[in-house]
Each structure stands twice: as C-alpha cells, then as structure tokens.
Motif scaffolding. Sequence first.
Motif, PDB file in Angstrom:
ATOM      1  N   ILE A   1     -27.943  42.756 -40.732  1.00 22.42           N
ATOM      2  CA  ILE A   1     -28.625  41.654 -40.049  1.00 22.42           C
ATOM      3  C   ILE A   1     -28.970  42.047 -38.617  1.00 22.42           C
ATOM      4  O   ILE A   1     -30.107  41.904 -38.170  1.00 22.42           O
ATOM      5  N   VAL A   2     -27.989  42.581 -37.889  1.00 23.31           N
ATOM      6  CA  VAL A   2     -28.186  42.965 -36.490  1.00 23.31           C
ATOM      7  C   VAL A   2     -28.181  44.484 -36.340  1.00 23.31           C
ATOM      8  O   VAL A   2     -29.076  45.055 -35.707  1.00 23.31           O
ATOM      9  N   ALA A   3     -27.185  45.145 -36.919  1.00 24.17           N
ATOM     10  CA  ALA A   3     -27.051  46.609 -36.785  1.00 24.17           C
ATOM     11  C   ALA A   3     -27.902  47.321 -37.835  1.00 24.17           C
ATOM     12  O   ALA A   3     -27.427  48.161 -38.599  1.00 24.17           O
ATOM     13  N   ARG A   4     -29.190  46.984 -37.870  1.00 22.07           N
ATOM     14  CA  ARG A   4     -30.070  47.464 -38.938  1.00 22.07           C
ATOM     15  C   ARG A   4     -30.518  48.900 -38.691  1.00 22.07           C
ATOM     16  O   ARG A   4     -30.751  49.321 -37.557  1.00 22.07           O
ATOM     17  N   GLY A   5     -30.645  49.661 -39.783  1.00 23.79           N
ATOM     18  CA  GLY A   5     -31.110  51.038 -39.720  1.00 23.79           C
ATOM     19  C   GLY A   5     -32.001  51.349 -40.907  1.00 23.79           C
ATOM     20  O   GLY A   5     -32.529  50.432 -41.560  1.00 23.79           O
ATOM     21  N   GLN A   6     -32.136  52.626 -41.222  1.00 23.38           N
ATOM     22  CA  GLN A   6     -33.052  53.067 -42.279  1.00 23.38           C
ATOM     23  C   GLN A   6     -32.334  53.498 -43.556  1.00 23.38           C
ATOM     24  O   GLN A   6     -32.991  53.834 -44.551  1.00 23.38           O
ATOM     25  N   GLN A   7     -30.997  53.500 -43.550  1.00 24.01           N
ATOM     26  CA  GLN A   7     -30.274  53.933 -44.743  1.00 24.01           C
ATOM     27  C   GLN A   7     -30.460  52.914 -45.866  1.00 24.01           C
ATOM     28  O   GLN A   7     -30.550  51.703 -45.619  1.00 24.01           O
ATOM     29  N   PRO A   8     -30.517  53.366 -47.122  1.00 24.23           N
ATOM     30  CA  PRO A   8     -30.779  52.456 -48.249  1.00 24.23           C
ATOM     31  C   PRO A   8     -29.590  51.557 -48.558  1.00 24.23           C
ATOM     32  O   PRO A   8     -28.454  51.831 -48.150  1.00 24.23           O
ATOM     33  N   ALA A   9     -29.861  50.506 -49.323  1.00 19.52           N
ATOM     34  CA  ALA A   9     -28.810  49.582 -49.723  1.00 19.52           C
ATOM     35  C   ALA A   9     -27.737  50.265 -50.560  1.00 19.52           C
ATOM     36  O   ALA A   9     -26.583  49.817 -50.584  1.00 19.52           O
ATOM     37  N   THR A  10     -28.099  51.347 -51.210  1.00 18.21           N
ATOM     38  CA  THR A  10     -27.113  52.070 -52.029  1.00 18.21           C
ATOM     39  C   THR A  10     -26.004  52.689 -51.184  1.00 18.21           C
ATOM     40  O   THR A  10     -24.974  53.102 -51.728  1.00 18.21           O
ATOM     41  N   ASP A  11     -26.210  52.770 -49.864  1.00 18.24           N
ATOM     42  CA  ASP A  11     -25.160  53.293 -48.984  1.00 18.24           C
ATOM     43  C   ASP A  11     -24.094  52.247 -48.673  1.00 18.24           C
ATOM     44  O   ASP A  11     -23.052  52.577 -48.101  1.00 18.24           O
ATOM     45  N   VAL A  12     -24.366  50.994 -49.021  1.00 19.74           N
ATOM     46  CA  VAL A  12     -23.370  49.937 -48.790  1.00 19.74           C
ATOM     47  C   VAL A  12     -22.252  50.090 -49.826  1.00 19.74           C
ATOM     48  O   VAL A  12     -22.527  50.219 -51.024  1.00 19.74           O
ATOM     49  N   PRO A  13     -20.990  50.095 -49.395  1.00 13.44           N
ATOM     50  CA  PRO A  13     -19.888  50.238 -50.358  1.00 13.44           C
ATOM     51  C   PRO A  13     -19.914  49.126 -51.400  1.00 13.44           C
ATOM     52  O   PRO A  13     -20.325  47.995 -51.099  1.00 13.44           O
ATOM     53  N   PRO A  14     -19.496  49.403 -52.622  1.00  7.83           N
ATOM     54  CA  PRO A  14     -19.466  48.353 -53.654  1.00  7.83           C
ATOM     55  C   PRO A  14     -18.472  47.259 -53.288  1.00  7.83           C
ATOM     56  O   PRO A  14     -17.498  47.494 -52.559  1.00  7.83           O
ATOM     57  N   ALA A  15     -18.731  46.070 -53.781  1.00 10.27           N
ATOM     58  CA  ALA A  15     -17.837  44.939 -53.503  1.00 10.27           C
ATOM     59  C   ALA A  15     -16.475  45.175 -54.147  1.00 10.27           C
ATOM     60  O   ALA A  15     -16.388  45.643 -55.282  1.00 10.27           O
ATOM     61  N   PRO A  16     -15.380  44.872 -53.450  1.00 12.07           N
ATOM     62  CA  PRO A  16     -14.048  45.000 -54.050  1.00 12.07           C
ATOM     63  C   PRO A  16     -13.905  44.100 -55.280  1.00 12.07           C
ATOM     64  O   PRO A  16     -14.581  43.085 -55.411  1.00 12.07           O
TER      65      PRO A  16
END
Length: 355
Positions: free
Chosen positions: A164-179
């Motif tokens: 939302i604020v700390a936005r960059g260019q890395q894809p959503a696939t870089d977000v860790p999976p939900a526990p």
Amino acid sequence: MISTILAKTITLCTAMLSLFVAGVISIPQPSQFSDWTVACDNVLHCEAIAGFASGGSADEWTLHVTRSALPQAAPQVEGFPAFGGPIESGRIRFDGREEGFKFENNGQLVGDPYAFLSALARARIVEVMSHHGNVIGTLPSSGASAALRWIDDKQGRAGTVTAIVARGQQPATDVPPAPVLPRIAQPATSSAPPRLLSSSDVRTIRSLGEGCEENPPEDFPLGVETYRLDSTYTVGIVGCFLGAYQGPSVIVVIDEEGSWDLAPIELPEEMAEYRLGSPWQHMLTGAGYSSEDRLLTEWSKGRGLADCGTSASWAWDGEIFRLTAYRSLEVCSGAQPGTWPSLWQTANDPIGDGD
C-alpha cells in the motif's frame, strides 16, 4: 466459617495451578500510530481502526481497513460517522481535491482501495462531502502512512506491487504464502443431555466469583445454563451480577457424577496479566456457548458504545478450553460497535478471508 474460607481458597489455588501449566498463550500485539490502531493476527490477517485520538465527535468519521495475508488479496475499506451516527453517502476530498472516491451509504468505499489509501497517507486534511458539496465529516489521516507501512511489512509486501505504502516493482509471487490456520482437536460430540447444577452448587459457585449476587431476584437476567461438551463433561455458565450494560458469569465443568470444578480456560497473555490468580480467571463477561459451533464465548464492551472492547472464543479439547479466537481494541474513539481487530484465530472460529 474458617472451613468455608479454607475450602474456597483450596479450590481457587487448585484451579490456578492447572492454568499456570497450560492456561496462557502468547498472541500478536497491536501497534498505535497517532489516530491509527493496527494489528495482524497469528495468520497475518491485518486490520486498522482509525479514529480521532481526541475521542471523536459527531462530524468526525472512523475508518476500518482489513486485508488477508493472501498474496493477491486487496485491502477492504469502510468509513462511518463516529459513534454510530447516521450514515450518508459522500464524496471524499484530499487537501481540497476530489479524486473520484466516495463512501456508499453502507460505509463501503467506491474506488481503487490502493489509490485511496495511498492518497490518504499523503494528505493532511481528508473530508467527506455531501452530494450538495457540504462537509459532513473528516477522516483521520494522522499516522496513516506509518500504520499502512507497518501492515505492508508484517505481511511481507514491502517492495512488491501489492504494498500500500512501501510499494515497489517485485511481483505478488514474492509475497510469502499465508500461514495455515491452526485447529484445536476436540473429543466426539454426545447426544446425552447436559448435567445440571443443584441450587446448592449454584450458591457455592457464585461464592467463588467476584462480587456475585448470592441471592439474585427471580427476574435476574443472568441465570444458569448448562451445555453438553462431550460424553464425559458438561459446561456450566452461572450468572454472577449485572452491571450497567453487561455482566460476568462463572464458568465450571461438570463431570458425569455431577461433580464440578472451576473451568480451566486458556487466556491470552494480556488477559492473564490481570485475571490470573483471581476469581476472574474463571469468569467471562457476556458469556455464552454455541452447541452448533462448540464454542464458549465472551463479548465484553469497554464502554456502553462498544467502540472498544474484547471478544473471544474457546473450544473444549477434553481437558481445557483452548483459545480459538480473540479480538481486542483498547482505544475508544467512536469506531463501529464491535469493530475490534483480530489478534488470534483458528479453523474452529475463522474470519473467513477468501479474497
């Protein structure tokens, strides 16, 4: 008299010993950034409650932002007049500029939530305008940038296109999976009727609570309820006293012989700090039990408006009531009643993030 006091002390101490062993659980803690309270629970479902630190007034609005940990999940945004004032749909103006956002009369944001929250984080004055162009409310923006960045960091979104604020260019696939949601295993259900408590049992149980009515009137609204837990045990909820808008009950577990003990209840650390070692470790405010969901519940308002407070649920595992959900909001600033952020959830009592 001495024997009665001694028996009460022994009963309480015995129950406290069992709770010291297995009755406290560490849970994630919320953070505060000026007008914004933010929290992410054990499976990184995150929420933000924003309300003016001054306590709110009729022309101030509150915000509720939720976001699950799923990589592609978008934030959900709601806005409401403080203290449950009448909801009116309105356009939103940032530092005197309208950017196409509005709230419907059900509180839902219309427009891209990423763009809205990004604009909110940059703005100094955010106003809600009526269809006639009049200012009908202001939104809390102080602390928004830090609060939303905190959520980005907790969910591992910083530097990705999903932040939302700390936005960059890395894809959503870089977000860790939900526990994965934990689940409390429970013994099999039983169709047998629940065990009951005698009048003598009820008097004794009330004597072990704090401030309980020893001889409540016939129309006392907090009575005695019992529910079957499994083939061996029944839970008893014994009303204690009724305050201005809510009241506690003493919780007991009854075996098949009809004997009862104060219920062992797993407490969040923050709750254990003031309940453990006192009668309140076996007492719940607004207590209830759902046989369908197999959950013991508490709903405790911080004040009559319910803009702050705690709610929780527990599942019986055969030996102890284990915490299955916990919500808490300490700051009372006019939020919608019961809009308290999640700090703990399980598959027994899930929020149900599906986006």
